[in-house]
Design a protein around this motif. Structure first.
Motif, PDB file in Angstrom:
ATOM      1  N   GLY A 190      -3.987   6.633   7.641  1.00 22.38           N
ATOM      2  CA  GLY A 190      -4.079   5.208   7.904  1.00 22.38           C
ATOM      3  C   GLY A 190      -3.435   4.434   6.772  1.00 22.38           C
ATOM      4  N   THR A 191      -3.170   3.168   7.001  1.00 17.99           N
ATOM      5  CA  THR A 191      -2.566   2.323   5.971  1.00 17.99           C
ATOM      6  C   THR A 191      -3.229   0.954   5.963  1.00 17.99           C
ATOM      7  OG1 THR A 191      -0.851   1.467   7.457  1.00 17.99           O
ATOM      8  CG2 THR A 191      -0.321   3.455   6.204  1.00 17.99           C
ATOM      9  N   TYR A 192      -3.212   0.322   4.800  1.00 17.79           N
ATOM     10  CA  TYR A 192      -3.536  -1.093   4.715  1.00 17.79           C
ATOM     11  C   TYR A 192      -2.688  -1.703   3.610  1.00 17.79           C
ATOM     12  CZ  TYR A 192      -6.641  -0.525   0.580  1.00 17.79           C
ATOM     13  OH  TYR A 192      -7.162  -0.270  -0.667  1.00 17.79           O
ATOM     14  N   MET A 193      -2.590  -3.019   3.606  1.00 12.21           N
ATOM     15  CA  MET A 193      -1.692  -3.707   2.695  1.00 12.21           C
ATOM     16  C   MET A 193      -2.470  -4.511   1.666  1.00 12.21           C
ATOM     17  SD  MET A 193       1.509  -6.260   3.559  1.00 12.21           S
ATOM     18  CE  MET A 193       2.372  -4.909   4.365  1.00 12.21           C
ATOM     19  N   GLU A 231      -3.544  -5.776 -11.885  1.00 10.61           N
ATOM     20  CA  GLU A 231      -3.790  -4.335 -11.893  1.00 10.61           C
ATOM     21  C   GLU A 231      -4.755  -4.023 -10.753  1.00 10.61           C
ATOM     22  OE1 GLU A 231      -5.370  -3.583 -15.748  1.00 10.61           O
ATOM     23  OE2 GLU A 231      -3.395  -3.606 -16.713  1.00 10.61           O
ATOM     24  N   VAL A 232      -4.397  -3.067  -9.906  1.00  6.87           N
ATOM     25  CA  VAL A 232      -5.177  -2.771  -8.703  1.00  6.87           C
ATOM     26  C   VAL A 232      -5.533  -1.291  -8.679  1.00  6.87           C
ATOM     27  CG1 VAL A 232      -5.241  -2.899  -6.175  1.00  6.87           C
ATOM     28  CG2 VAL A 232      -3.911  -4.591  -7.473  1.00  6.87           C
ATOM     29  N   SER A 233      -6.742  -0.999  -8.258  1.00  4.25           N
ATOM     30  CA  SER A 233      -7.169   0.392  -8.068  1.00  4.25           C
ATOM     31  C   SER A 233      -7.924   0.509  -6.760  1.00  4.25           C
ATOM     32  CB  SER A 233      -8.046   0.865  -9.236  1.00  4.25           C
ATOM     33  OG  SER A 233      -9.248   0.119  -9.289  1.00  4.25           O
ATOM     34  N   VAL A 234      -7.917   1.719  -6.184  1.00 11.48           N
ATOM     35  CA  VAL A 234      -8.560   1.982  -4.896  1.00 11.48           C
ATOM     36  C   VAL A 234      -9.542   3.134  -5.074  1.00 11.48           C
ATOM     37  CG1 VAL A 234      -8.219   2.621  -2.486  1.00 11.48           C
ATOM     38  CG2 VAL A 234      -6.500   1.216  -3.657  1.00 11.48           C
ATOM     39  N   ASP A 235     -10.769   2.922  -4.636  1.00 11.10           N
ATOM     40  CA  ASP A 235     -11.804   3.959  -4.671  1.00 11.10           C
ATOM     41  C   ASP A 235     -12.556   3.940  -3.346  1.00 11.10           C
ATOM     42  OD1 ASP A 235     -11.713   5.022  -7.512  1.00 11.10           O
ATOM     43  OD2 ASP A 235     -11.977   2.880  -7.904  1.00 11.10           O
ATOM     44  N   PHE A 236     -13.425   4.936  -3.180  1.00  8.15           N
ATOM     45  CA  PHE A 236     -14.202   5.061  -1.945  1.00  8.15           C
ATOM     46  C   PHE A 236     -15.675   5.225  -2.286  1.00  8.15           C
ATOM     47  CE2 PHE A 236      -9.978   6.799  -1.247  1.00  8.15           C
ATOM     48  CZ  PHE A 236      -9.544   6.026  -0.180  1.00  8.15           C
ATOM     49  N   ARG A 243      -8.372  10.195   0.328  1.00  6.47           N
ATOM     50  CA  ARG A 243      -7.458  10.017  -0.792  1.00  6.47           C
ATOM     51  C   ARG A 243      -6.558   8.816  -0.504  1.00  6.47           C
ATOM     52  NH1 ARG A 243     -10.738  12.860  -2.201  1.00  6.47           N
ATOM     53  NH2 ARG A 243     -10.640  14.898  -3.253  1.00  6.47           N
ATOM     54  N   ALA A 244      -6.222   8.075  -1.558  1.00  8.89           N
ATOM     55  CA  ALA A 244      -5.364   6.901  -1.445  1.00  8.89           C
ATOM     56  C   ALA A 244      -4.074   7.138  -2.223  1.00  8.89           C
ATOM     57  CB  ALA A 244      -6.073   5.662  -1.977  1.00  8.89           C
ATOM     58  N   PHE A 245      -2.955   6.703  -1.644  1.00 13.23           N
ATOM     59  CA  PHE A 245      -1.653   6.844  -2.291  1.00 13.23           C
ATOM     60  C   PHE A 245      -0.906   5.515  -2.186  1.00 13.23           C
ATOM     61  CE2 PHE A 245      -2.915  10.803  -0.234  1.00 13.23           C
ATOM     62  CZ  PHE A 245      -2.870  11.709  -1.290  1.00 13.23           C
ATOM     63  N   PRO A 246      -0.628   4.834  -3.329  1.00 15.83           N
ATOM     64  CA  PRO A 246      -1.105   5.143  -4.676  1.00 15.83           C
ATOM     65  C   PRO A 246      -2.555   4.709  -4.862  1.00 15.83           C
ATOM     66  CG  PRO A 246       0.167   3.122  -4.690  1.00 15.83           C
ATOM     67  CD  PRO A 246       0.245   3.642  -3.298  1.00 15.83           C
ATOM     68  N   GLN A 247      -3.189   5.250  -5.873  1.00 11.30           N
ATOM     69  CA  GLN A 247      -4.574   4.888  -6.154  1.00 11.30           C
ATOM     70  C   GLN A 247      -4.668   3.802  -7.212  1.00 11.30           C
ATOM     71  OE1 GLN A 247      -7.058   8.196  -7.242  1.00 11.30           O
ATOM     72  NE2 GLN A 247      -8.926   6.983  -7.221  1.00 11.30           N
ATOM     73  N   LEU A 259      -3.702   6.169   3.357  1.00 12.50           N
ATOM     74  CA  LEU A 259      -4.967   6.883   3.245  1.00 12.50           C
ATOM     75  C   LEU A 259      -4.905   8.170   4.045  1.00 12.50           C
ATOM     76  CD1 LEU A 259      -7.439   3.893   3.718  1.00 12.50           C
ATOM     77  CD2 LEU A 259      -6.502   4.786   1.587  1.00 12.50           C
ATOM     78  N   ARG A 260      -5.518   9.210   3.502  1.00 11.71           N
ATOM     79  CA  ARG A 260      -5.553  10.497   4.197  1.00 11.71           C
ATOM     80  C   ARG A 260      -6.959  11.065   4.137  1.00 11.71           C
ATOM     81  NH1 ARG A 260      -2.360  15.178   1.386  1.00 11.71           N
ATOM     82  NH2 ARG A 260      -4.284  15.227   0.156  1.00 11.71           N
TER      83      ARG A 260
END
Length: 276
Positions: free
Chosen positions: A38-41, A51-56, A90-94, A108-109
């Motif tokens: 999946g993707t999001y913007m 500065e941005v980071s992605v977590d779950f 997992r997020a790319f990029p994180q 996202l995978r």
């Protein structure tokens, strides 16, 4: 001169956008056993480098016996062990930076799902943003200056539908009374059936003896488990009489395509309340 950054954290659960900062779209993502990506913007709408980071994380809302809602976050609970997919994502990029006006597509995978039975599983996506910190500068001066930074966390939903999915609502009871604010408080207790959360709209209507709707409140919501839906109405201007209370659960939301929502037959139930 020692430069320190003092950060104040602003936690926004299930918030769609932060004005003039970093925005994200869409606010809900849906994956299934055939589409594991999946993707999001993420869009930087500010005038600063971010500065941005992605977590779950695993979390869900809960409605108690009084209809009051809260966010439950407990990665070690039995519910988390059953429904969480936070550690499978997992997020790319994180981690990345965005210049003013820049956009970044996050891919996202989900993996390691072979042990999951039919049903809907979920996680929250936590997108954290803050203004890029300047480098620390050291001089012989003993002056301390502080710059205030804001860390913004936007928490949105991700659902994984595996195999045959279903959901449903069984209304057990509708009760009504006047609360401490002199409002009519309507509590609808329900059971959530099937193997998936209810994503939809709950509409509570109040009709007079002629069948005319005098109060109505549609609420877009998600119910993960059994609970109580609360709705209040101001009724000071309504004349005495017996009114019909109609409660409708419908698997439809304006912010989510119908193809992403686990569908069910619309459920309605009625009760009455007498204004004296």
């Amino acid at each position: 001169m020692y430069r320190f950054i003092l950060s104040f954290q602003l936690l926004l659960l299930l918030a769609p956008t932060i004005v003039a900062q970093v925005t994200i779209a869409p606010t809900n993502l849906f994956l299934d056993s055939n589409t594991r990506f999946g993707t999001y913007m993420v869009i930087n709408g500010s005038n600063e480098v971010q500065e941005v980071s992605v977590d779950f994380l695993f979390a869900y809302n809960n409605a108690d016996a009084s209809g009051d809602r809260s966010i439950i976050q407990d990665d070690s609970s039995e519910i988390a062990k059953t429904y969480s997919i936070a550690d499978r994502l997992r997020a790319f990029p994180q981690n990345f930076t965005l210049t003013p006006g820049q956009r970044q597509v996050i891919r996202l995978r989900i993996s390691n799902t072979s042990d999951l039975g039919p049903g809907t599983y979920w996680s929250r996506i936590k997108t954290t943003s803050q203004k890029q910190a300047p480098p620390i500068e050291l001089t012989s001066d003993e002056i301390v200056s502080a710059q205030i930074g804001i860390i913004i966390e936007q928490v949105t939903g991700l659902y994984f539908k595996n195999g045959d999915v279903s959901t449903g609502i069984e209304v057990e009871d509708i009760s009504s009374s006047i609360n401490e604010k002199d409002q009519l408080e309507i509590l609808t207790s329900f059971l959530r059936t099937g193997n998936s959360p209810f994503l939809g709209t709950v509409t509570v209507s109040l009709k007079n003896s002629a069948g005319t709707v005098v109060r109505e409140a549609p609420v877009t919501t998600t119910y993960f488990f059994d609970g109580v839906h609360k709705q209040t109405f101001d009724i000071d201007d309504l004349p005495p009489g017996t009114y019909s209370i109609d409660v409708e659960f419908e698997s439809r939301r304006d912010d989510v395509p119908s193809t992403d929502i686990v569908q069910m037959s619309t459920v309605t139930k009625s009760s009455t309340y007498t204004i004296r």
